[in-house]
Design an enzyme around this catalytic site. Structure first.
Site, PDB file in Angstrom:
ATOM      1  N   GLU A  90       2.065 -25.030 -48.458  1.00  0.00           N
ATOM      2  CA  GLU A  90       2.513 -25.744 -49.653  1.00  0.00           C
ATOM      3  C   GLU A  90       2.655 -24.797 -50.835  1.00  0.00           C
ATOM      4  OE1 GLU A  90       0.950 -28.974 -52.890  1.00  0.00           O
ATOM      5  OE2 GLU A  90       0.249 -29.233 -50.819  1.00  0.00           O
ATOM      6  N   CYS A 139      -2.712 -35.316 -54.913  1.00  0.00           N
ATOM      7  CA  CYS A 139      -2.102 -36.570 -54.482  1.00  0.00           C
ATOM      8  C   CYS A 139      -3.143 -37.677 -54.367  1.00  0.00           C
ATOM      9  CB  CYS A 139      -1.345 -36.371 -53.172  1.00  0.00           C
ATOM     10  SG  CYS A 139      -2.366 -36.422 -51.690  1.00  0.00           S
ATOM     11  N   SER A 191      -6.147 -27.238 -42.213  1.00  0.00           N
ATOM     12  CA  SER A 191      -5.778 -28.342 -43.096  1.00  0.00           C
ATOM     13  C   SER A 191      -6.577 -28.237 -44.390  1.00  0.00           C
ATOM     14  CB  SER A 191      -6.065 -29.685 -42.413  1.00  0.00           C
ATOM     15  OG  SER A 191      -6.062 -30.736 -43.347  1.00  0.00           O
TER      16      SER A 191
END
Length: 329
Positions: free
Chosen positions: A141, A210, A238
């Site tokens: 990301e 988020c 992750s």
């Protein structure tokens, strides 16, 4: 500490299990996985996917079995008419440009909340601001966000120390954005340093971390003080899963383990516990949570309850070209 052997219900020690809610898949992950499956349904195999569509080995292997081919770079894809899907983490602008030059049929499964961060960075750039990105070097990301603008346009801030050391060209012309999957607390501490040092800094219009990351961390904060150990179901690469483990440890759980599935459980570390918290990262399917619970049920008599931090009803539609005809209108 040895784990009790599997036995009949009457011989099993009791274990109170508190499930965190929400846990597991978020709307962005569902959209990304559905994008690959929809492309397979429309075009047949193979469908190429740049990078893991989400960071979960089980999900990736399931999609491989259906005909998805995962690559790290477009250069690994032969000249083809097959679809190419970009992962939920987002990609640098150079990637779709390269795909276009090779006439690939592409679908962008970037999470809309990541796209929001990209747009914020672009707006700051057009306004001539120095841009800081709070995030972890090397995460896909972050690589994607850095790649939205010319090299050197964004400075990565990973730690409080980075925030304290950073020297801008113009302290009155700064802005920051953040990776979406960070620890809320860590990010707040870094942002506090930046705002204290540079009062004029432009902050995100709406929190970049988020909703799913926030909600899952808040649920862990509620559960961790109530249990002796926590299990986070998720992948080691992750970011949001790693942050859940850290939050559990900081919030009162004596021990927290990140496992991809039941086979990864180190039973020697759980043998004498009487209470356990369970959550899952945003890219971990619920079937793996159930698998972990089944493994504990073989060794313990489970008493299961759920602690909720929020209700989630967020839905992100598929990329327009992949939607059924009636949904694309």
């Amino acid at each position: 500490m040895m784990a009790p052997p599997a036995a009949t219900d009457g011989q099993k020690p009791s274990l109170k299990v508190i499930l965190c809610s929400p846990r597991g898949f978020c709307a962005g992950v569902v959209r990304a996985i559905d994008s690959v499956e929809r492309a397979l349904a429309l075009y047949g195999a193979p469908v190429y996917v740049r990078h893991e569509i989400v960071h979960n080995r089980y999900v990736v292997e399931s999609l491989k079995a259906k005909g998805a081919i995962f690559v790290e770079e477009l250069g690994e894809i032969p000249d083809t008419d097959a679809p190419v899907v970009f992962s939920a983490h987002g990609v640098p602008k150079a990637v779709p440009d390269d795909a276009k030059s090779r006439n690939f049929l592409t679908f962008d499964a970037t999470c809309p909340l990541v796209t929001k961060v990209h747009r914020e960075a672009e707006i700051h750039f057009r306004r001539g601001k120095e841009i800081l990105l709070i995030g972890h070097a090397g995460h896909p990301e972050v690589v994607g966000t850095l790649g939205q603008l010319p090299e050197g346009s964004i400075t990565l801030i990973q730690t409080i120390e980075d925030a304290r050391r950073y020297e801008p060209k113009d302290a009155d012309n700064l802005a920051y954005v953040t990776q979406t999957t960070l620890s809320i607390d860590d990010t707040a501490e870094i942002a506090d340093v930046l705002r204290e040092r540079f009062p004029a800094i432009t902050i995100p219009h709406k929190e970049d971390i988020c909703y799913a990351t926030t909600n899952r961390q808040e649920a862990v904060k509620k559960v961790a003080p109530l249990v002796e150990a926590m299990i986070v179901v998720g992948a080691p690469n992750s970011s949001n899963s790693q942050r859940l483990k850290e939050v559990a440890e900081r919030s009162g759980s004596k021990f927290a383990a990140l496992v991809q599935r039941a086979d990864d459980i180190d039973w020697a570390k759980f043998g004498s516990i009487t209470s356990l918290g369970v959550t899952a990262g945003a890219s971990a399917p619920e079937v793996l949570v159930e698998e972990v619970l089944d493994a504990f049920a073989e060794r313990y008599h489970l008493m299961v309850e759920t602690v909720a931090a929020a209700e989630e009803d967020v839905f992100f539609p598929l990329p327009r070209a992949l939607r059924p005809p009636q949904a694309a209108e």
